[in-house]
Design a protein around this motif. Structure first.
Motif, PDB file in Angstrom:
ATOM      1  N   UNK A 262      51.422  -6.399  18.892  1.00 29.57           N
ATOM      2  CA  UNK A 262      51.903  -6.407  17.730  1.00 29.57           C
ATOM      3  C   UNK A 262      50.815  -6.674  16.495  1.00 29.57           C
ATOM      4  N   UNK A 263      49.434  -6.849  16.818  1.00 29.49           N
ATOM      5  CA  UNK A 263      48.650  -6.849  15.860  1.00 29.49           C
ATOM      6  C   UNK A 263      47.175  -6.339  16.236  1.00 29.49           C
ATOM      7  N   UNK A 264      46.331  -6.163  15.177  1.00 31.83           N
ATOM      8  CA  UNK A 264      45.109  -5.876  15.350  1.00 31.83           C
ATOM      9  C   UNK A 264      44.257  -6.929  14.970  1.00 31.83           C
ATOM     10  N   UNK A 265      42.775  -6.843  15.525  1.00 30.91           N
ATOM     11  CA  UNK A 265      41.863  -7.997  14.898  1.00 30.91           C
ATOM     12  C   UNK A 265      40.725  -7.538  15.266  1.00 30.91           C
ATOM     13  N   UNK A 266      39.827  -7.957  14.371  1.00 32.97           N
ATOM     14  CA  UNK A 266      38.292  -7.659  14.620  1.00 32.97           C
ATOM     15  C   UNK A 266      37.549  -8.634  15.680  1.00 32.97           C
ATOM     16  N   UNK A 267      36.803  -7.979  16.487  1.00 31.78           N
ATOM     17  CA  UNK A 267      36.398  -8.625  17.640  1.00 31.78           C
ATOM     18  C   UNK A 267      35.052  -8.280  18.114  1.00 31.78           C
ATOM     19  N   UNK A 268      34.216  -9.266  18.651  1.00 34.09           N
ATOM     20  CA  UNK A 268      32.830  -8.711  19.250  1.00 34.09           C
ATOM     21  C   UNK A 268      32.983  -8.879  20.562  1.00 34.09           C
ATOM     22  N   UNK A 269      34.125  -9.000  21.290  1.00 31.88           N
ATOM     23  CA  UNK A 269      34.323  -9.148  22.694  1.00 31.88           C
ATOM     24  C   UNK A 269      33.805  -8.074  23.405  1.00 31.88           C
ATOM     25  N   UNK A 270      33.911  -6.721  22.917  1.00 29.70           N
ATOM     26  CA  UNK A 270      33.551  -5.895  23.913  1.00 29.70           C
ATOM     27  C   UNK A 270      32.187  -5.161  23.625  1.00 29.70           C
ATOM     28  N   UNK A 271      31.727  -5.458  22.248  1.00 29.18           N
ATOM     29  CA  UNK A 271      30.568  -4.629  21.966  1.00 29.18           C
ATOM     30  C   UNK A 271      29.360  -5.612  21.390  1.00 29.18           C
ATOM     31  N   UNK A 272      29.611  -6.687  20.872  1.00 30.22           N
ATOM     32  CA  UNK A 272      28.792  -7.745  20.327  1.00 30.22           C
ATOM     33  C   UNK A 272      28.857  -7.266  18.854  1.00 30.22           C
ATOM     34  N   UNK A 273      29.396  -6.587  18.255  1.00 31.46           N
ATOM     35  CA  UNK A 273      29.561  -6.174  16.858  1.00 31.46           C
ATOM     36  C   UNK A 273      30.961  -6.237  16.470  1.00 31.46           C
ATOM     37  N   UNK A 274      31.436  -6.555  15.199  1.00 28.93           N
ATOM     38  CA  UNK A 274      32.709  -6.445  14.874  1.00 28.93           C
ATOM     39  C   UNK A 274      33.518  -5.304  14.745  1.00 28.93           C
ATOM     40  N   UNK A 275      34.478  -5.040  15.668  1.00 30.07           N
ATOM     41  CA  UNK A 275      35.492  -3.788  15.730  1.00 30.07           C
ATOM     42  C   UNK A 275      36.814  -4.227  15.771  1.00 30.07           C
ATOM     43  N   UNK A 276      37.795  -3.152  15.167  1.00 27.11           N
ATOM     44  CA  UNK A 276      39.248  -3.576  15.024  1.00 27.11           C
ATOM     45  C   UNK A 276      39.797  -2.834  16.236  1.00 27.11           C
ATOM     46  N   UNK A 277      40.531  -3.609  17.054  1.00 25.11           N
ATOM     47  CA  UNK A 277      41.560  -2.938  18.293  1.00 25.11           C
ATOM     48  C   UNK A 277      42.810  -3.771  18.375  1.00 25.11           C
ATOM     49  N   UNK A 278      43.522  -3.350  19.160  1.00 24.76           N
ATOM     50  CA  UNK A 278      44.899  -3.930  19.214  1.00 24.76           C
ATOM     51  C   UNK A 278      44.622  -5.221  19.864  1.00 24.76           C
ATOM     52  N   UNK A 279      45.064  -6.282  19.667  1.00 28.03           N
ATOM     53  CA  UNK A 279      44.802  -7.801  20.515  1.00 28.03           C
ATOM     54  C   UNK A 279      45.380  -7.657  21.770  1.00 28.03           C
ATOM     55  N   UNK A 280      44.433  -7.844  22.861  1.00 24.45           N
ATOM     56  CA  UNK A 280      44.940  -7.733  24.160  1.00 24.45           C
ATOM     57  C   UNK A 280      44.374  -9.115  24.856  1.00 24.45           C
ATOM     58  N   UNK A 281      44.576  -9.170  26.084  1.00 25.58           N
ATOM     59  CA  UNK A 281      44.019 -10.467  27.061  1.00 25.58           C
ATOM     60  C   UNK A 281      42.636 -10.692  26.918  1.00 25.58           C
ATOM     61  N   UNK A 282      41.869  -9.545  27.011  1.00 32.29           N
ATOM     62  CA  UNK A 282      40.211  -9.769  27.103  1.00 32.29           C
ATOM     63  C   UNK A 282      40.018 -10.133  25.546  1.00 32.29           C
ATOM     64  N   UNK A 283      40.315  -9.669  24.676  1.00 32.56           N
ATOM     65  CA  UNK A 283      40.047 -10.062  23.205  1.00 32.56           C
ATOM     66  C   UNK A 283      40.375 -11.525  22.724  1.00 32.56           C
ATOM     67  N   UNK A 284      41.619 -11.867  23.475  1.00 36.57           N
ATOM     68  CA  UNK A 284      42.276 -13.274  23.179  1.00 36.57           C
ATOM     69  C   UNK A 284      40.896 -14.246  23.845  1.00 36.57           C
ATOM     70  N   UNK A 285      41.075 -13.741  25.049  1.00 34.89           N
ATOM     71  CA  UNK A 285      40.049 -14.843  25.769  1.00 34.89           C
ATOM     72  C   UNK A 285      38.633 -14.857  25.678  1.00 34.89           C
TER      73      UNK A 285
END
Ligand code: FMN
Length: 360
Positions: A262-285
Motif C-alpha cells: 500500500x505504500x513506499x518509504x525511504x530505507x537504508x535497510x538493504x544498501x545503507x543509503x536511503x532508497x525508496x521501495x514498497x514497504x515490506x517485512x524486511x524494511x519494516x523490521x
C-alpha cells in the motif's frame, strides 16, 4: 525542448538507468527506438560488463542512449555499525539458509575503469549518481562528445553540479523510486526530502543549466507539469520497470500494482543509503536501525536478497518503486514512450487552450 540534450531525441522522455539488472540493453533500445532516451546502468557491474552491454545495445539501435555511473563513496560508517547490523541480520541469514555477504567486497564500483571505457567508446550521454565528478572528468567526457548529467536532490547540490561543469542536472524529487542521489549521506539524514515540483522550481532559480525532472512521474500529464515548471525533460524509472523489456524480477513487477503493497518509504535497510521501495517485512523490521554505510550494507544483504528472490518471497526483496507505482502499466517500452508522448501532447494542448480561454 530547449537544450542540446533534448536535441538528441524527439520526445522529452528519459528512461531512468536502473541498476541491479533492470535497465537491460533491450529496454534502452526499445525506448531510444521509440524516440525517448534509453539508459544503461553501470552500477554494481564491472567495467567489462558495462562495455559488453554498450556493445549489445549498439547492435540493437543506432540511436543515442546514456550510461549511468555511481560515484565512489567516502567511508563514513560509524566504526562497528556494520558489525552490529550484521549481528541483527543473523536471523535472516538462518531463515533464508544462506550466509551474510562480505561488507568489504568493494567501495568504488570500478569508477576509474568505467570512465576509461566511456572515454575510449564515447556514448551520447553519461549520468552520475551519488555525487559530482571532478571538472576534469566532466571536461574530458565533453571533449569526447558526451553530454553529462549529474543527479541533485537539493538546490545546493544542483549548484555544485553546475560549478563542476556538468551540461545539465537531474532534479530528483523525494517521490523517486530507488536510491536518492544525495551527494553525501550522513546518519543525520532523516529521509525527508523535497517534492519534485518544488525542487525543479528551486533548482531553476539557482542554476542556469538545463534540468531533467525525476520522481513519481507515470503519465504524460505529469511530464507536461514538469516542463511547465521549467524542466527540459522528464526521467522515469518505475514506469519503465513494469515493461516486459525490463529485467526486474516478475515478483517485483507484480508487486507494483499488488494491493498488498500500500505504500513506499525511504530505507537504508538493504544498501545503507536511503532508497525508496514498497514497504515490506524486511524494511519494516530492519529499516529503523540500519546504518548509513553504503555500499557495505549493500554487499552484506546481497545473499539475503538473492535467497528471498529464489524463494519467491517478496517480503525479503528490495522492491524499489517510486510513489506512483500503482499507476504502472504493463505496456511494451516503445508503446509506453508513444503513449506518454501522446498524453504529453494532449496535456500541453489542454494547457494552452485553457490559457487562451482565460486570456479571452
Ligand atoms: C529499480 C530502480 C533502480 C534505480 N537505479 C538507479 C541507478 O542505477 N542510477 C541512477 O542514477 N538512478 C537509479 N534509480 C533512480 C532513477 O534514476 C530515478 O531517479 C527514479 O526512478 C525516478 O523516480 P520514479 O521511479 O518514480 O520514476 C533507480 C530507480 C529504480 C526504481
Amino acid at each position: 525542448m530547449s537544450s542540446a540534450l533534448t536535441d538528441l531525441f524527439p520526445f522529452p522522455i528519459v528512461q531512468a538507468p536502473m541498476a541491479g539488472g533492470v535497465s537491460l540493453p533491450q529496454l534502452a533500445a526499445a525506448v531510444s527506438e521509440a524516440g525517448g532516451l534509453g539508459f544503461l546502468a553501470a552500477g554494481y557491474k564491472t567495467a567489462d560488463g558495462m562495455y559488453q552491454e554498450i556493445k549489445q545495445l549498439r547492435g540493437l539501435t543506432g540511436r543515442p542512449f546514456g550510461v549511468n555511473l555511481f560515484m565512489p563513496q567516502p567511508e563514513y560508517a560509524e566504526s562497528g555499525a556494520v558489525e552490529v547490523y550484521a549481528h541483527q541480520l543473523a536471523g535472516e541469514a538462518a531463515w533464508y539458509e544462506t550466509e551474510l555477504g562480505d561488507p568489504d567486497s568493494g567501495r568504488d564500483d570500478g569508477y576509474e575503469a568505467k570512465l576509461a571505457v566511456l572515454l575510449d567508446n564515447p556514448v551520447a550521454v553519461a549520468s552520475f549518481h551519488f555525487g559530482v565528478p571532478t571538472r576534469e572528468v566532466l571536461d574530458s567526457l565533453r571533449r569526447a562528445g558526451t553530454f553529462t548529467l549529474v543527479t541533485a536532490t537539493t538546490a545546493e547540490e544542483a549548484l555544485a553540479v553546475e560549478r563542476a561543469g556538468a551540461d545539465a542536472v537531474i532534479a530528483q524529487g523525494v517521490e523517486a523510486g530507488g536510491h536518492q542521489g544525495t551527494h553525501r549521506d550522513v546518519p543525520e539524514n532523516d529521509g525527508s526530502g523535497i517534492g519534485l515540483l518544488s525542487l525543479v522550481a528551486q533548482i531553476r532559480e539557482t542554476v542556469g543549466i538545463p534540468v531533467v525532472a525525476a520522481g513519481g512521474i507515470m503519465r504524460g500529464s505529469q511530464i507536461a507539469a514538469v516542463l511547465a515548471a521549467g524542466a527540459s525533460a522528464a526521467q522515469l524509472g518505475t514506469a519503465f520497470l513494469a515493461t516486459p523489456e525490463s529485467g526486474a524480477a516478475d515478483l517485483h513487477k507484480q508487486a507494483l500494482t499488488d494491493p498488498l503493497f500500500t505504500r513506499t518509504a525511504l530505507t537504508r535497510a538493504f544498501s545503507g543509503r536511503p532508497a525508496r521501495g514498497l514497504v515490506n517485512r524486511f524494511m519494516r523490521e530492519h529499516g529503523p536501525y540500519a546504518p548509513a554505510a553504503y555500499p557495505e550494507v549493500h554487499h552484506l544483504t546481497s545473499p539475503l536478497r538473492k535467497a528471498a528472490a529464489k524463494a519467491t518471497d517478496a517480503q525479503g526483496m528490495a522492491l524499489w518503486a517510486g510513489q506512483g507505482h500503482r499507476m504502472a502499466r504493463e505496456l511494451p517500452a516503445g508503446q509506453l514512450v508513444e503513449t506518454l508522448a501522446e498524453e504529453l501532447a494532449a496535456a500541453s494542448t489542454a494547457l494552452s487552450t485553457k490559457g487562451e480561454g482565460e486570456r479571452g
